[in-house]
Design a protein around this motif. Sequence first.
Motif, mmCIF file in Angstrom:
data_model
loop_
_atom_site.group_PDB
_atom_site.id
_atom_site.type_symbol
_atom_site.label_atom_id
_atom_site.label_comp_id
_atom_site.label_asym_id
_atom_site.label_seq_id
_atom_site.Cartn_x
_atom_site.Cartn_y
_atom_site.Cartn_z
ATOM 1 N N MET A 261 0.848 -1.186 0.000
ATOM 2 C CA MET A 261 0.000 0.000 0.000
ATOM 3 C C MET A 261 0.887 1.240 0.000
ATOM 4 N N PRO A 262 0.370 2.371 -0.518
ATOM 5 C CA PRO A 262 1.152 3.612 -0.450
ATOM 6 C C PRO A 262 1.374 4.022 1.006
ATOM 7 N N ALA A 263 2.537 4.565 1.305
ATOM 8 C CA ALA A 263 2.844 5.066 2.641
ATOM 9 C C ALA A 263 3.520 6.427 2.515
ATOM 10 N N LEU A 264 3.476 7.186 3.605
ATOM 11 C CA LEU A 264 3.969 8.563 3.577
ATOM 12 C C LEU A 264 3.364 9.280 2.373
ATOM 13 N N VAL A 265 2.031 9.311 2.366
ATOM 14 C CA VAL A 265 1.297 9.762 1.180
ATOM 15 C C VAL A 265 0.244 10.790 1.587
ATOM 16 N N PRO A 266 0.007 11.834 0.787
ATOM 17 C CA PRO A 266 -1.075 12.784 1.075
ATOM 18 C C PRO A 266 -2.431 12.093 1.066
ATOM 19 N N LEU A 267 -3.360 12.630 1.840
ATOM 20 C CA LEU A 267 -4.693 12.048 1.976
ATOM 21 C C LEU A 267 -5.743 12.961 1.359
ATOM 22 N N THR A 268 -6.768 12.352 0.788
ATOM 23 C CA THR A 268 -7.783 13.117 0.058
ATOM 24 C C THR A 268 -9.066 13.233 0.865
ATOM 25 N N ILE A 269 -9.766 14.337 0.639
ATOM 26 C CA ILE A 269 -11.077 14.596 1.242
ATOM 27 C C ILE A 269 -12.061 14.847 0.104
ATOM 28 N N THR A 270 -13.169 14.148 0.140
ATOM 29 C CA THR A 270 -14.189 14.350 -0.888
ATOM 30 C C THR A 270 -15.538 14.605 -0.210
ATOM 31 N N GLY A 271 -16.568 14.797 -1.020
ATOM 32 C CA GLY A 271 -17.913 14.970 -0.476
ATOM 33 C C GLY A 271 -18.152 16.352 0.084
ATOM 34 N N LYS A 272 -19.000 16.441 1.103
ATOM 35 C CA LYS A 272 -19.447 17.735 1.616
ATOM 36 C C LYS A 272 -18.331 18.558 2.252
ATOM 37 N N ASP A 273 -17.254 17.911 2.710
ATOM 38 C CA ASP A 273 -16.166 18.643 3.368
ATOM 39 C C ASP A 273 -15.102 19.144 2.398
ATOM 40 N N GLN A 274 -15.160 18.700 1.146
ATOM 41 C CA GLN A 274 -14.080 19.012 0.209
ATOM 42 C C GLN A 274 -13.897 20.513 0.011
ATOM 43 N N SER A 275 -14.991 21.248 -0.144
ATOM 44 C CA SER A 275 -14.874 22.689 -0.406
ATOM 45 C C SER A 275 -14.245 23.425 0.767
ATOM 46 N N TRP A 276 -14.486 22.927 1.993
ATOM 47 C CA TRP A 276 -13.895 23.564 3.170
ATOM 48 C C TRP A 276 -12.373 23.450 3.129
ATOM 49 N N TYR A 277 -11.863 22.282 2.758
ATOM 50 C CA TYR A 277 -10.418 22.087 2.655
ATOM 51 C C TYR A 277 -9.856 22.892 1.488
ATOM 52 N N GLU A 278 -10.587 22.943 0.398
ATOM 53 C CA GLU A 278 -10.134 23.679 -0.789
ATOM 54 C C GLU A 278 -9.879 25.150 -0.476
ATOM 55 N N GLN A 279 -10.766 25.764 0.296
ATOM 56 C CA GLN A 279 -10.618 27.192 0.595
ATOM 57 C C GLN A 279 -9.376 27.484 1.439
ATOM 58 N N LEU A 280 -8.858 26.444 2.118
ATOM 59 C CA LEU A 280 -7.676 26.629 2.969
ATOM 60 C C LEU A 280 -6.394 26.191 2.276
ATOM 61 N N SER A 281 -6.482 25.840 1.006
ATOM 62 C CA SER A 281 -5.309 25.345 0.279
ATOM 63 C C SER A 281 -4.123 26.291 0.433
ATOM 64 N N GLY A 282 -2.989 25.727 0.832
ATOM 65 C CA GLY A 282 -1.771 26.519 1.020
ATOM 66 C C GLY A 282 -1.504 26.891 2.457
ATOM 67 N N ASN A 283 -2.493 26.744 3.336
ATOM 68 C CA ASN A 283 -2.303 27.059 4.751
ATOM 69 C C ASN A 283 -1.584 25.907 5.455
#
Length: 404
Positions: free
Chosen positions: A200-222
């Motif tokens: 399995m992939p390790a030391l890997v970025p994790l993704t968020i989808t669904g209703k919470d995705q836009s919340w994470y998107e607005q903080l991109s770069g923080n």
Amino acid sequence: MDANLTKQSNFDAIIIGGGACGLMCAVQAGFLGKKTLIIERNNRLGAKILISGGGRCNYTNLHTSAQQFLSGNTHFSKSALSQWTVDDTIGFFETYGIYGQEKTLGQLFPTTNKAKDIVDVFSSLCDDLQQTVWLDTEVTSIQKEGDQFIVAYQGNRGKGALRVPKVVIASGGLPVQKLGASDFGLRTGRAFGLNVVKPMPALVPLTITGKDQSWYEQLSGNSIFCRVWNDRISFEENILFTHWGLSGPAVLQISSYWQAGEVFYIDMLPHQRMSNVIAAEKVSNPKKMLLNLLATLFTRKFAEALSGSLPVQKNISSLSKVDVELVEQLIHQFKVKPAGDKGYDKAEVMRGGIDTAELSSKTLEAKKVSGLYFGGECVDVTGWLGGYNFQWAWACGFVIAQQI
């Protein structure tokens, strides 16, 4: 394999893979007067070394112990790590002009900040020790006849096969395909009847989808310094919000201990209690809005992003006990349920691999196949972020070289 294409070689061993483990193995074997052939499918040696640490190569970690490695057998790495220590790595590179500088958490980088300098040490030593290197060449099969292996290859030398008494599989794991990553080591293990722990992939970025995705998107770069934890482990380092989810050192670390469907938690203020901060602010600046207080602790953008969950427009003095408890819980126990990860092409390493139960911890030889060795990333030993996987690779290379 056509017998006419099979030749008896004069090599003591063929090493498949010209990465960290394979290079160290060839050089250490050379010091012992052995002759090896490195077969590398890329057109250059050390492709993954060259991109590691942003091209600077975090080549070991001063705090290395078996505790920083995931494995089906948590004790397996102890033998190799004791045979080739961090001090051995430091001394080896210093001998050839590479001096280390410590960054955060024991991470050691070359003072030149050039990963190329690490690879150049091995290239020069392979030349000096007359170790043979074939680039742009791929091994197509490995068979065993009696006490000899027949290693078939194709590439810029055409097709052929060599007989050799010992074979070292140092072909890495599944990250990163553009650098020549493949499942060769795993396929070879299975072909010889060895068990493989699911990779399995390790030391890997994790993704968020669904209703919470836009919340994470607005903080991109923080980026925020946090403690990230689950019921198995915790790490204190930065997290990075991205348009697709979470990255940064702390998230990469926890990803190795995360399974699909699980949650983990983030403490956004690991060295303070939010309730104490609010209590102190009630005395010194009671009219300050919660939004402005949060903006002093984090970024303004992050504070504003919490407006949907916290009463950020209230003055500190008007916060109720329930309000404070809400702030406390969100800041110190921020719950994350990833949808998945970014896969092997964004992963630093692979977890899983050749089952350690199939190998001798002292020699890394396959118990069922004498003369066949596995080292580095293709083995079910996966280190934390920060130079640990390189230390494991150097140790494997050294240990196997003593056997060939």
